[in-house]
Scaffold this motif. Sequence first.
Motif, PDB file in Angstrom:
ATOM      1  N   THR A  92      -7.734   6.240 -51.457  1.00 31.81           N
ATOM      2  CA  THR A  92      -7.714   5.716 -52.820  1.00 31.81           C
ATOM      3  C   THR A  92      -6.689   6.473 -53.646  1.00 31.81           C
ATOM      4  OG1 THR A  92     -10.034   5.172 -52.535  1.00 31.81           O
ATOM      5  CG2 THR A  92      -9.189   5.110 -54.778  1.00 31.81           C
TER       6      THR A  92
ATOM      7  N   ARG B 102     -11.963   9.185 -60.399  1.00 34.42           N
ATOM      8  CA  ARG B 102     -13.025   9.189 -59.385  1.00 34.42           C
ATOM      9  C   ARG B 102     -13.984  10.317 -59.737  1.00 34.42           C
ATOM     10  NH1 ARG B 102     -12.708   8.999 -52.883  1.00 34.42           N
ATOM     11  NH2 ARG B 102     -12.537   6.805 -53.448  1.00 34.42           N
TER      12      ARG B 102
ATOM     13  N   HIS C 193     -17.224   0.873 -56.788  1.00 34.95           N
ATOM     14  CA  HIS C 193     -15.833   1.186 -56.430  1.00 34.95           C
ATOM     15  C   HIS C 193     -15.071  -0.144 -56.514  1.00 34.95           C
ATOM     16  CE1 HIS C 193     -12.441   3.008 -54.654  1.00 34.95           C
ATOM     17  NE2 HIS C 193     -12.960   3.563 -53.586  1.00 34.95           N
TER      18      HIS C 193
ATOM     19  N   GLN D  80     -11.787  -1.002 -54.592  1.00 35.14           N
ATOM     20  CA  GLN D  80     -12.036  -1.166 -53.150  1.00 35.14           C
ATOM     21  C   GLN D  80     -12.646  -2.545 -52.912  1.00 35.14           C
ATOM     22  OE1 GLN D  80     -11.460   1.218 -50.501  1.00 35.14           O
ATOM     23  NE2 GLN D  80     -11.915  -0.533 -49.186  1.00 35.14           N
TER      24      GLN D  80
ATOM     25  N   ARG E 289     -20.987   3.058 -52.448  1.00 32.74           N
ATOM     26  CA  ARG E 289     -20.427   2.377 -53.629  1.00 32.74           C
ATOM     27  C   ARG E 289     -19.532   1.214 -53.209  1.00 32.74           C
ATOM     28  NH1 ARG E 289     -17.429   7.910 -55.351  1.00 32.74           N
ATOM     29  NH2 ARG E 289     -15.914   8.088 -53.675  1.00 32.74           N
TER      30      ARG E 289
ATOM     31  N   ARG F  38     -19.672   4.706 -43.412  1.00 38.73           N
ATOM     32  CA  ARG F  38     -20.340   5.939 -42.957  1.00 38.73           C
ATOM     33  C   ARG F  38     -21.556   6.297 -43.824  1.00 38.73           C
ATOM     34  NH1 ARG F  38     -19.022  10.444 -46.425  1.00 38.73           N
ATOM     35  NH2 ARG F  38     -17.931   9.460 -48.144  1.00 38.73           N
TER      36      ARG F  38
ATOM     37  N   GLN G  90     -23.163   8.491 -46.416  1.00 36.10           N
ATOM     38  CA  GLN G  90     -22.504   9.202 -47.522  1.00 36.10           C
ATOM     39  C   GLN G  90     -23.142  10.592 -47.673  1.00 36.10           C
ATOM     40  OE1 GLN G  90     -20.058   7.053 -49.692  1.00 36.10           O
ATOM     41  NE2 GLN G  90     -20.152   6.261 -47.593  1.00 36.10           N
TER      42      GLN G  90
ATOM     43  N   PRO H 173     -14.225   0.642 -45.127  1.00 36.03           N
ATOM     44  CA  PRO H 173     -13.364   1.177 -46.195  1.00 36.03           C
ATOM     45  C   PRO H 173     -12.700   2.483 -45.771  1.00 36.03           C
ATOM     46  CG  PRO H 173     -15.674   1.595 -46.706  1.00 36.03           C
ATOM     47  CD  PRO H 173     -15.652   0.711 -45.486  1.00 36.03           C
TER      48      PRO H 173
ATOM     49  N   PRO I 107     -13.158   6.747 -44.949  1.00 33.26           N
ATOM     50  CA  PRO I 107     -12.925   7.337 -43.635  1.00 33.26           C
ATOM     51  C   PRO I 107     -13.984   6.923 -42.610  1.00 33.26           C
ATOM     52  CG  PRO I 107     -13.943   8.965 -45.077  1.00 33.26           C
ATOM     53  CD  PRO I 107     -13.637   7.766 -45.924  1.00 33.26           C
TER      54      PRO I 107
END
Length: 319
Positions: free
Chosen positions: A66, A116, A144, A147, A177, A239, A241, A278, A280
């Motif tokens: 981002t 962010r 987000h 995204q 998010r 993933r 979070q 999105p 990683p």
Amino acid sequence: MKEITQIKGDFFGKDIITLDQFSSSDIQFLFHHVGQYQEIADTNTLSKTLAGYIITLLFYEPSSRTFGSFCSAAQRLGAGIIPVQNPQAVSSVSKGESLEDTIRTFASYSDAIVIRSKEAGTAQKAADATYIPVLNAGDGGASHPTQGLLDLYTIYQSVKRLDNLTVVATGDILHSRTIHSLIQGLSLFAKNTIYLLSPKELRLSKEDYKKFSGNGIVIKEIFDADQIPTHAHVWYWNRIQKERFATQKEAEKYTNRFVLTKELLHKYGNKNLMIMDPLPRVGEIDEAVDQDPRAYYFKQMRNGLYVRMTLFSLILKRL
Ligand code: NCD
């Protein structure tokens, strides 16, 4: 203080705080312009669209994509940037300065602020503290929106529509998010269904379930990979979070419960499926899947650059 307003066909000067500000035609309008910015980026054209503008990037949480794509988007359009990653360590935030004063400071030197934050609600607070546009680049575990836009764009590019879709989103639904924004984005179009696959403990909060399902999208919560429908258009993996959990150990309990492998793909995936993440990626998609033509996650990442260039341009320049 200014109000967070609906886009209503005019992006100029607006904050981007949530996808609730958009209508389906605002999204179509935005996507209609993406091609011309893709062309600028893909041909390494030095655009002067935002020459003379400065954009601050204020990132209180770690970021590669981002942050990198917003930096790249600004500079490819000729704008300068004030990149502030980890303001807690490198700016007067470390001396105890309030968010509002930090925002006023960077608003004195720039024409837009991309923020962010760790805590939900910060993007709105930042927007309330200044008259220059504020763009939410990840608001705690809540939303987000940029995204969400690039995810919708990636689907649109391939499926050629954003209605009548079946999407499976998997992972830490409670804290993701990006999944929250994806649900909000899909809600703007007719007849979409989203299956939310997660451990029971990480399902949507009651509050979010109520809020999101009130927008017309059909939400189906599933807790077992066997329930993945074979007719889905998109699988959207994200993933766990871990930064949103009280302890590492707690997060580890849920890590990689639903790994996307070639076997899973063979069992439940159809030939037109799009696999998205999105990023990683930290194990939730097996690397063996990368070679599959249905893997869209790297393309999705590049699309973020084009969509953010378009957004900057529409917000800072009157068409
Ligand atoms: C996501 C984020 O920060 O929410 N990353 C991104 O912006 N591409 C997803 C994540 O970190 O899991």
